[in-house]
Write an enzyme that holds these catalytic residues in place. Structure first.
Site, mmCIF file in Angstrom:
data_model
loop_
_atom_site.group_PDB
_atom_site.id
_atom_site.type_symbol
_atom_site.label_atom_id
_atom_site.label_comp_id
_atom_site.label_asym_id
_atom_site.label_seq_id
_atom_site.Cartn_x
_atom_site.Cartn_y
_atom_site.Cartn_z
ATOM 1 N N GLU A 113 0.861 -1.176 0.000
ATOM 2 C CA GLU A 113 0.000 0.000 0.000
ATOM 3 C C GLU A 113 0.893 1.221 0.000
ATOM 4 O O GLU A 113 1.938 1.223 0.641
ATOM 5 C CB GLU A 113 -0.909 0.056 1.240
ATOM 6 C CG GLU A 113 -1.959 -1.024 1.304
ATOM 7 C CD GLU A 113 -1.488 -2.245 2.058
ATOM 8 O OE1 GLU A 113 -0.475 -2.159 2.789
ATOM 9 O OE2 GLU A 113 -2.111 -3.306 1.921
ATOM 10 N N TYR A 125 7.558 2.313 -7.562
ATOM 11 C CA TYR A 125 6.855 1.037 -7.650
ATOM 12 C C TYR A 125 6.373 0.757 -9.069
ATOM 13 O O TYR A 125 6.494 -0.367 -9.562
ATOM 14 C CB TYR A 125 5.684 1.009 -6.661
ATOM 15 C CG TYR A 125 6.120 1.178 -5.223
ATOM 16 C CD1 TYR A 125 7.220 0.503 -4.712
ATOM 17 C CD2 TYR A 125 5.441 2.032 -4.369
ATOM 18 C CE1 TYR A 125 7.619 0.672 -3.395
ATOM 19 C CE2 TYR A 125 5.834 2.199 -3.049
ATOM 20 C CZ TYR A 125 6.932 1.517 -2.571
ATOM 21 O OH TYR A 125 7.331 1.679 -1.280
#
Length: 161
Positions: A113, A125
């Site tokens: 998350e 990411y």
């Protein structure tokens, strides 16, 4: 891992002195850092929990990544680099090594998350193949922010750092 003494090195957490340094990185990086007790609990569960550190010349712990390995999946709990050492590719190097190690241990997928507002982390990411799969509304507090749930499937091997 790299044997060149001038290059960053990623290693598993080595000992109590590393934990002190991780707590320092946490306090420099997060509004609500994890506590010593939280990290100690993680370290007592080596069947699931791992903490990797990245070292650079002159800095024992430049950053770290705390993860869980559960049922063939890697869950990235925390990843942080000391603010003074950011924008040097250390987070990319660290995360690539963590992904390689997890794959070697049988983890086919990875998840995490990230705050919707954390654009540098999101770029990191996404560059490593994580894709948006969900949103947890108001997941974070202080300040309130949504969590983007990202997943990385094993479509491609992790490139060398």
């Amino acid at each position: 891992m790299n044997s060149d003494p001038d290059q960053p090195v990623v290693e598993p957490l080595a000992g109590p002195e590393d934990l002190e340094e991780i707590l320092s990185v946490d306090s420099e990086s997060f509004l609500r850092p994890w506590t010593r007790a939280m990290y100690e609990a993680e370290l007592r569960n080596p069947a699931v929990s791992r903490i990797f550190v990245i070292r650079v010349p002159g800095v024992r712990v430049a950053g770290y990544c705390a993860v869980w390995l559960v049922d063939g999946e890697l869950h990235i709990n925390n990843l942080a680099i000391r603010p003074a050492l950011r924008r040097r590719g250390l987070a990319t190097t660290l995360l690539r090594e963590v992904l390689r190690e997890a794959a070697a241990l049988g983890c086919a997928r990875a998840t995490l998350e990230v705050r919707r507002s954390n654009h540098p982390a999101r770029r990191l990411y996404e560059a490593l193949g994580f894709q948006l799969r969900g949103v947890r509304r108001h997941y974070y507090t202080d300040p309130v922010d949504d969590a983007l749930v990202l997943w990385r499937d094993p479509a491609e091997p992790v490139e060398a750092a």
